[in-house]
Design a protein around this motif. Sequence first.
Motif, PDB file in Angstrom:
ATOM      1  N   ARG A 185     -14.431  91.283 -57.621  1.00 58.26           N
ATOM      2  CA  ARG A 185     -15.044  89.853 -58.107  1.00 58.26           C
ATOM      3  C   ARG A 185     -15.870  89.751 -59.189  1.00 58.26           C
ATOM      4  NH1 ARG A 185     -14.753  89.890 -52.521  1.00 58.26           N
ATOM      5  NH2 ARG A 185     -17.216  89.709 -52.657  1.00 58.26           N
ATOM      6  N   ARG A 186     -16.675  90.614 -59.420  1.00 58.79           N
ATOM      7  CA  ARG A 186     -17.752  90.839 -60.277  1.00 58.79           C
ATOM      8  C   ARG A 186     -17.446  92.036 -61.440  1.00 58.79           C
ATOM      9  NH1 ARG A 186     -22.546  88.370 -58.971  1.00 58.79           N
ATOM     10  NH2 ARG A 186     -23.660  90.180 -59.990  1.00 58.79           N
ATOM     11  N   PRO A 187     -17.743  91.547 -62.590  1.00 62.28           N
ATOM     12  CA  PRO A 187     -17.618  92.846 -63.355  1.00 62.28           C
ATOM     13  C   PRO A 187     -18.700  93.809 -63.312  1.00 62.28           C
ATOM     14  CG  PRO A 187     -18.403  90.798 -64.676  1.00 62.28           C
ATOM     15  CD  PRO A 187     -18.168  90.525 -63.254  1.00 62.28           C
ATOM     16  N   ARG A 188     -18.509  95.149 -63.795  1.00 64.38           N
ATOM     17  CA  ARG A 188     -19.560  96.048 -63.857  1.00 64.38           C
ATOM     18  C   ARG A 188     -20.403  95.731 -65.071  1.00 64.38           C
ATOM     19  NH1 ARG A 188     -20.411 100.557 -61.024  1.00 64.38           N
ATOM     20  NH2 ARG A 188     -18.197 100.526 -60.097  1.00 64.38           N
ATOM     21  N   LYS A 189     -21.970  95.964 -64.761  1.00 64.54           N
ATOM     22  CA  LYS A 189     -22.437  95.523 -65.964  1.00 64.54           C
ATOM     23  C   LYS A 189     -22.296  96.502 -67.018  1.00 64.54           C
ATOM     24  CE  LYS A 189     -26.413  92.792 -63.725  1.00 64.54           C
ATOM     25  NZ  LYS A 189     -27.698  92.538 -63.590  1.00 64.54           N
ATOM     26  N   ASP A 190     -22.512  96.033 -68.262  1.00 64.56           N
ATOM     27  CA  ASP A 190     -22.461  96.931 -69.340  1.00 64.56           C
ATOM     28  C   ASP A 190     -23.656  97.862 -69.455  1.00 64.56           C
ATOM     29  OD1 ASP A 190     -23.108  97.792 -72.217  1.00 64.56           O
ATOM     30  OD2 ASP A 190     -21.176  97.240 -72.323  1.00 64.56           O
ATOM     31  N   PRO A 191     -23.689  99.054 -69.586  1.00 66.53           N
ATOM     32  CA  PRO A 191     -24.879 100.055 -69.596  1.00 66.53           C
ATOM     33  C   PRO A 191     -25.943  99.433 -70.521  1.00 66.53           C
ATOM     34  CG  PRO A 191     -22.854 101.329 -69.364  1.00 66.53           C
ATOM     35  CD  PRO A 191     -22.359 100.018 -69.805  1.00 66.53           C
ATOM     36  N   ALA A 192     -25.656  98.967 -71.641  1.00 68.29           N
ATOM     37  CA  ALA A 192     -26.481  98.514 -72.527  1.00 68.29           C
ATOM     38  C   ALA A 192     -27.465  97.480 -71.896  1.00 68.29           C
ATOM     39  CB  ALA A 192     -26.088  98.049 -73.663  1.00 68.29           C
ATOM     40  N   GLU A 193     -26.976  96.837 -70.881  1.00 68.15           N
ATOM     41  CA  GLU A 193     -27.877  95.487 -70.285  1.00 68.15           C
ATOM     42  C   GLU A 193     -28.851  96.124 -69.194  1.00 68.15           C
ATOM     43  OE1 GLU A 193     -25.721  92.127 -68.353  1.00 68.15           O
ATOM     44  OE2 GLU A 193     -24.111  93.152 -69.017  1.00 68.15           O
ATOM     45  N   VAL A 194     -28.764  97.430 -68.737  1.00 68.50           N
ATOM     46  CA  VAL A 194     -29.540  98.078 -67.657  1.00 68.50           C
ATOM     47  C   VAL A 194     -30.477  99.287 -68.061  1.00 68.50           C
ATOM     48  CG1 VAL A 194     -28.303  96.872 -65.948  1.00 68.50           C
ATOM     49  CG2 VAL A 194     -27.544  99.141 -66.660  1.00 68.50           C
ATOM     50  N   ILE A 195     -29.997  99.876 -69.112  1.00 69.23           N
ATOM     51  CA  ILE A 195     -30.531 101.228 -69.354  1.00 69.23           C
ATOM     52  C   ILE A 195     -31.325 100.582 -70.793  1.00 69.23           C
ATOM     53  CG2 ILE A 195     -30.189 103.332 -70.697  1.00 69.23           C
ATOM     54  CD1 ILE A 195     -27.393 103.323 -69.352  1.00 69.23           C
ATOM     55  N   GLY A 198     -37.708 103.725 -74.520  1.00 64.92           N
ATOM     56  CA  GLY A 198     -38.928 103.619 -74.993  1.00 64.92           C
ATOM     57  C   GLY A 198     -39.775 102.375 -74.540  1.00 64.92           C
ATOM     58  N   ARG A 199     -39.257 101.198 -74.325  1.00 62.14           N
ATOM     59  CA  ARG A 199     -39.848 100.063 -73.984  1.00 62.14           C
ATOM     60  C   ARG A 199     -38.670  99.207 -73.367  1.00 62.14           C
ATOM     61  NH1 ARG A 199     -38.897  95.816 -77.542  1.00 62.14           N
ATOM     62  NH2 ARG A 199     -38.599  96.680 -79.755  1.00 62.14           N
ATOM     63  N   TRP A 200     -39.046  98.119 -72.358  1.00 63.65           N
ATOM     64  CA  TRP A 200     -37.895  97.327 -71.852  1.00 63.65           C
ATOM     65  C   TRP A 200     -37.382  96.456 -72.901  1.00 63.65           C
ATOM     66  CZ3 TRP A 200     -36.617  98.202 -66.817  1.00 63.65           C
ATOM     67  CH2 TRP A 200     -35.600  97.096 -66.304  1.00 63.65           C
ATOM     68  N   GLY A 201     -36.050  96.531 -72.845  1.00 63.35           N
ATOM     69  CA  GLY A 201     -35.185  95.736 -73.870  1.00 63.35           C
ATOM     70  C   GLY A 201     -34.867  96.254 -75.089  1.00 63.35           C
ATOM     71  N   ALA A 202     -35.307  97.645 -75.328  1.00 67.53           N
ATOM     72  CA  ALA A 202     -34.975  98.412 -76.544  1.00 67.53           C
ATOM     73  C   ALA A 202     -33.664  99.360 -76.266  1.00 67.53           C
ATOM     74  CB  ALA A 202     -36.156  99.260 -76.899  1.00 67.53           C
ATOM     75  N   PRO A 203     -32.617  99.245 -77.114  1.00 65.48           N
ATOM     76  CA  PRO A 203     -31.361 100.006 -76.899  1.00 65.48           C
ATOM     77  C   PRO A 203     -31.832 101.382 -77.504  1.00 65.48           C
ATOM     78  CG  PRO A 203     -31.329  98.680 -78.940  1.00 65.48           C
ATOM     79  CD  PRO A 203     -32.612  98.348 -78.332  1.00 65.48           C
ATOM     80  N   ALA A 204     -30.901 102.548 -77.230  1.00 58.63           N
ATOM     81  CA  ALA A 204     -30.831 103.469 -77.684  1.00 58.63           C
ATOM     82  C   ALA A 204     -30.733 103.473 -78.922  1.00 58.63           C
ATOM     83  CB  ALA A 204     -29.695 104.424 -77.232  1.00 58.63           C
ATOM     84  N   ASP A 205     -31.146 104.497 -79.574  1.00 60.74           N
ATOM     85  CA  ASP A 205     -31.297 104.683 -81.327  1.00 60.74           C
ATOM     86  C   ASP A 205     -29.689 105.037 -81.531  1.00 60.74           C
ATOM     87  OD1 ASP A 205     -33.947 104.356 -81.501  1.00 60.74           O
ATOM     88  OD2 ASP A 205     -34.510 106.644 -81.274  1.00 60.74           O
ATOM     89  N   ASP A 206     -29.426 104.563 -82.618  1.00 60.80           N
ATOM     90  CA  ASP A 206     -28.088 104.869 -82.989  1.00 60.80           C
ATOM     91  C   ASP A 206     -28.094 106.043 -83.840  1.00 60.80           C
ATOM     92  OD1 ASP A 206     -27.309 102.344 -82.248  1.00 60.80           O
ATOM     93  OD2 ASP A 206     -27.859 101.289 -84.324  1.00 60.80           O
TER      94      ASP A 206
END
Length: 206
Positions: A185-195, A198-206
Amino acid sequence: MEFQDVVNRRRMVRSYSDEPVDPAVVDRAVRNATRAPSAGFSQGWGFLVLDRPDDVRRFWEVTTEPGEEPDEWLRGMTAAPVIVIPCSSKAAYLDRYAEPDKGWADRDEARWPVPFWHIDAGMATLLILQTVVDEGLGACYFGIPPAYDAAVRAAFDIPDRFDPIGAVTVGHRPEADRVAGSPTRRPRKDPAEVIHHGRWGAPADD
C-alpha cells in the motif's frame, strides 16, 4: 542464495502453509543470531524457540482475548509452525560495563545514550529473518502487546532478567500471502530521501 538476493527478498510474511519446518533450519537461524554484534560483547540476549504445536498454540492463547474471533492477519499468522521469541537483558549490559576492563564503577543506566540491549537483540533478530529467507522460507517479526507480556512470561518461564522484544513466526510461504502488508500500500522511499552525505540533506557527489 547471494547475499543481495537475501536482502532484496526479505519481507514480512503473514500467512503460512501447513508444511513443517526442518528443525535444522530453525537451529541455523538462532545460531546465526548469536553472531550478531553486541556492546562490550555482552551478548545479553536469549532466544525462546517454540516449535511444538502445543507451545505454539499456547503462545496464541495467551496473547489473544478469550473468545476473540481471529481476523485475517491472525488466521494467517497462527498457521506458522514455529515462533521464536528474542529477548534482551538490560542487566547483562549493566553488569558487563561495571567490570574492570570497561572502567565504569557502577551500573548507572543513565550512562547509556540509547538502550543497546534492545538494539543488539534487534540486530540478532534481523539475522534470524535473513537466514529464513536464505533457506527459502518466510518469517514475520511483530511486537507482543504490553498487556500480554506477563502472560507470555508466565506461560514459558521467561526470567525477569530478560525482556521479550517481540516474536518471529517462521514457516513455508503459501503461493500467495492472504494478508498484504504495508509495502503493498505504500511505496518504498527513494534512497535519496533517506541517505545523506557529509551533512543532513546533502546528496552523494555526482
